[in-house]
Scaffold this motif. Structure first.
Motif, PDB file in Angstrom:
ATOM      1  N   PHE A 167      -2.695  -6.068   9.610  1.00 16.11           N
ATOM      2  CA  PHE A 167      -3.326  -5.211   8.615  1.00 16.11           C
ATOM      3  C   PHE A 167      -4.542  -5.941   8.026  1.00 16.11           C
ATOM      4  O   PHE A 167      -4.486  -7.143   7.756  1.00 16.11           O
ATOM      5  CB  PHE A 167      -2.336  -4.851   7.514  1.00 16.11           C
ATOM      6  CG  PHE A 167      -1.264  -3.903   7.961  1.00 16.11           C
ATOM      7  CD1 PHE A 167      -1.317  -2.553   7.634  1.00 16.11           C
ATOM      8  CD2 PHE A 167      -0.188  -4.339   8.721  1.00 16.11           C
ATOM      9  CE1 PHE A 167      -0.336  -1.671   8.042  1.00 16.11           C
ATOM     10  CE2 PHE A 167       0.806  -3.464   9.150  1.00 16.11           C
ATOM     11  CZ  PHE A 167       0.729  -2.126   8.808  1.00 16.11           C
ATOM     12  N   THR A 179      -5.120  -4.415   1.708  1.00 14.63           N
ATOM     13  CA  THR A 179      -4.993  -3.852   3.053  1.00 14.63           C
ATOM     14  C   THR A 179      -4.373  -2.463   3.055  1.00 14.63           C
ATOM     15  O   THR A 179      -4.503  -1.734   4.042  1.00 14.63           O
ATOM     16  CB  THR A 179      -4.138  -4.773   3.940  1.00 14.63           C
ATOM     17  OG1 THR A 179      -2.857  -4.975   3.332  1.00 14.63           O
ATOM     18  CG2 THR A 179      -4.821  -6.122   4.131  1.00 14.63           C
ATOM     19  N   LEU A 180      -3.663  -2.085   1.984  1.00 16.56           N
ATOM     20  CA  LEU A 180      -3.064  -0.759   1.868  1.00 16.56           C
ATOM     21  C   LEU A 180      -3.303  -0.215   0.468  1.00 16.56           C
ATOM     22  O   LEU A 180      -3.130  -0.934  -0.529  1.00 16.56           O
ATOM     23  CB  LEU A 180      -1.559  -0.821   2.140  1.00 16.56           C
ATOM     24  CG  LEU A 180      -1.134  -1.126   3.584  1.00 16.56           C
ATOM     25  CD1 LEU A 180       0.354  -1.429   3.647  1.00 16.56           C
ATOM     26  CD2 LEU A 180      -1.498   0.028   4.514  1.00 16.56           C
ATOM     27  N   SER A 182      -2.283   3.142  -1.979  1.00 15.16           N
ATOM     28  CA  SER A 182      -1.439   4.321  -2.157  1.00 15.16           C
ATOM     29  C   SER A 182      -1.948   5.181  -3.298  1.00 15.16           C
ATOM     30  O   SER A 182      -2.631   4.695  -4.203  1.00 15.16           O
ATOM     31  CB  SER A 182       0.010   3.896  -2.451  1.00 15.16           C
ATOM     32  OG  SER A 182       0.499   3.023  -1.468  1.00 15.16           O
ATOM     33  N   ALA A 195      -0.453   6.607   1.735  1.00 14.62           N
ATOM     34  CA  ALA A 195      -1.191   5.349   1.693  1.00 14.62           C
ATOM     35  C   ALA A 195      -2.107   5.274   2.906  1.00 14.62           C
ATOM     36  O   ALA A 195      -1.843   5.889   3.942  1.00 14.62           O
ATOM     37  CB  ALA A 195      -0.230   4.159   1.683  1.00 14.62           C
ATOM     38  N   ASP A 196      -3.184   4.526   2.757  1.00 14.87           N
ATOM     39  CA  ASP A 196      -4.158   4.372   3.834  1.00 14.87           C
ATOM     40  C   ASP A 196      -4.430   2.890   4.068  1.00 14.87           C
ATOM     41  O   ASP A 196      -4.315   2.069   3.157  1.00 14.87           O
ATOM     42  CB  ASP A 196      -5.462   5.081   3.481  1.00 14.87           C
ATOM     43  CG  ASP A 196      -5.295   6.575   3.371  1.00 14.87           C
ATOM     44  OD1 ASP A 196      -5.102   7.230   4.407  1.00 14.87           O
ATOM     45  OD2 ASP A 196      -5.339   7.095   2.239  1.00 14.87           O
ATOM     46  N   GLY A 197      -4.809   2.555   5.296  1.00 19.39           N
ATOM     47  CA  GLY A 197      -5.129   1.174   5.618  1.00 19.39           C
ATOM     48  C   GLY A 197      -5.728   1.044   7.002  1.00 19.39           C
ATOM     49  O   GLY A 197      -5.845   2.028   7.751  1.00 19.39           O
ATOM     50  N   THR A 241      -0.266   7.049   5.822  1.00 17.49           N
ATOM     51  CA  THR A 241       1.194   7.068   5.689  1.00 17.49           C
ATOM     52  C   THR A 241       1.605   8.067   4.625  1.00 17.49           C
ATOM     53  O   THR A 241       1.152   7.971   3.483  1.00 17.49           O
ATOM     54  CB  THR A 241       1.716   5.670   5.294  1.00 17.49           C
ATOM     55  OG1 THR A 241       1.303   4.721   6.277  1.00 17.49           O
ATOM     56  CG2 THR A 241       3.229   5.660   5.186  1.00 17.49           C
TER      57      THR A 241
END
Length: 301
Positions: A167, A179-180, A182, A195-197, A241
């Motif tokens: 990630f 890295t993520l 939400s 969530a995005d990454g 996600t």
């Protein structure tokens, strides 16, 4: 003589091809859209231990197992470019144990929460299971028969290693750490969210898909200078996600909660390059052909 030579050629080529048998091959230089399901745990205290998986040393704030349900051949978003990929015609569909498609599974680990909506770090390992060796069922993916234990981890991490993804930053412009990202606190299981990454392929971890996934399609701007895609600012994979609570995966310590999520991952695959092992096997096959041809010539058969 020619007939016998052709039969020998066919036998060697069949042996060579069978020896090169491998997981499904991703098309080169093509937009690919993955859909997969996760079973996972999350903890704001970053006190989770992954049961029975040696690479996931220490504790973390988020880990889980995954199963790829389908792969589509998609199309890259061109306006603006290097930002996203959409789905399209089907390429792979998991038909479950007893089917003929095989399965793609994995595990992610090493993610640590920085705040209720941000995290850093993270690794994802992907594996291939031939048809007949696949064991992931719908009840497992519902969190009913697969629980956060050594047996479940073993189910999802056996098989042929495909690739390791790290990630990577880029989900927030000007932030080289997160890295993520939400939109809700994932430890509050009363709230669904997403969530995005991004991730990059770890090319040091040799796997059947490592080269294909190393496409560098996505441009990010972690240094915040409004010029995305500079050296070090390309990413191979983009994740989204969509998660909700899964009580059967709640942990044994306070604050450890379970989640179930559905995720698309997108990649523009790299150009095809023959794997060294395949070249070696092909060389053996060609050497065998040369030996047979020379022997036939010398004996006059």
């Amino acid at each position: 003589m020619i007939k016998r030579l052709l039969l020998s050629i066919s036998a060697i080529l069949i042996w060579t091809i069978s020896a090169m048998a491998a997981p499904i091959v991703l098309p080169s230089n093509t937009a690919v859209f993955f859909q997969y399901s996760n079973l996972e745990q999350v903890s704001a205290a970053n006190n989770l231990a992954v049961p029975g998986y040696a690479p996931a040393v220490g504790t973390q704030g988020n880990w889980g197992v995954l199963n790829v349900s389908s792969i589509q051949l998609g199309a890259p978003v061109l306006n603006p470019p290097h930002t996203d990929i959409g789905g399209g015609p089907g390429f792979f569909l998991d038909d479950g144990p007893g089917g003929t498609a095989g399965q793609i599974t994995g595990i992610f680990y090493g993610i640590n929460l920085l705040s209720p909506t941000t995290a850093t770090g993270g690794t994802m390992d992907l594996f291939w299971h031939d048809a007949g060796t696949d064991t992931i069922t719908a009840t497992c993916l519902a969190g009913t028969t697969c629980l956060p234990n050594v047996g479940t981890v073993a189910q999802f991490t056996s098989g042929t290693f495909l690739a390791r993804l790290n990630f990577s930053s880029g989900v927030i412009n000007g932030n080289p750490v997160v890295t993520l990202l939400s939109n809700t606190d994932p430890t509050d299981i009363s709230l669904a969210g997403h969530a995005d990454g991004f991730a990059n392929v770890n090319t040091a971890a040799v796997g059947a898909w490592a080269q294909a996934l190393n496409g560098d399609w996505f441009f990010v701007d972690p240094n915040g200078n409004t010029v995305p895609g500079e050296p070090g600012e390309t990413r191979d994979v983009r994740f989204s996600t969509f998660y909700s609570g899964l009580p059967s995966w709640n942990g044994v310590l306070p604050g450890q909660v379970g989640l179930r999520s559905n995720d698309p991952a997108r990649v523009l695959t790299a150009a095809a390059v023959a794997e060294p092992g395949q070249l070696t096997l092909l060389g053996i096959g060609l050497a065998g052909l040369a030996f047979i041809s020379r022997r036939k010539f010398q004996t006059g058969a």
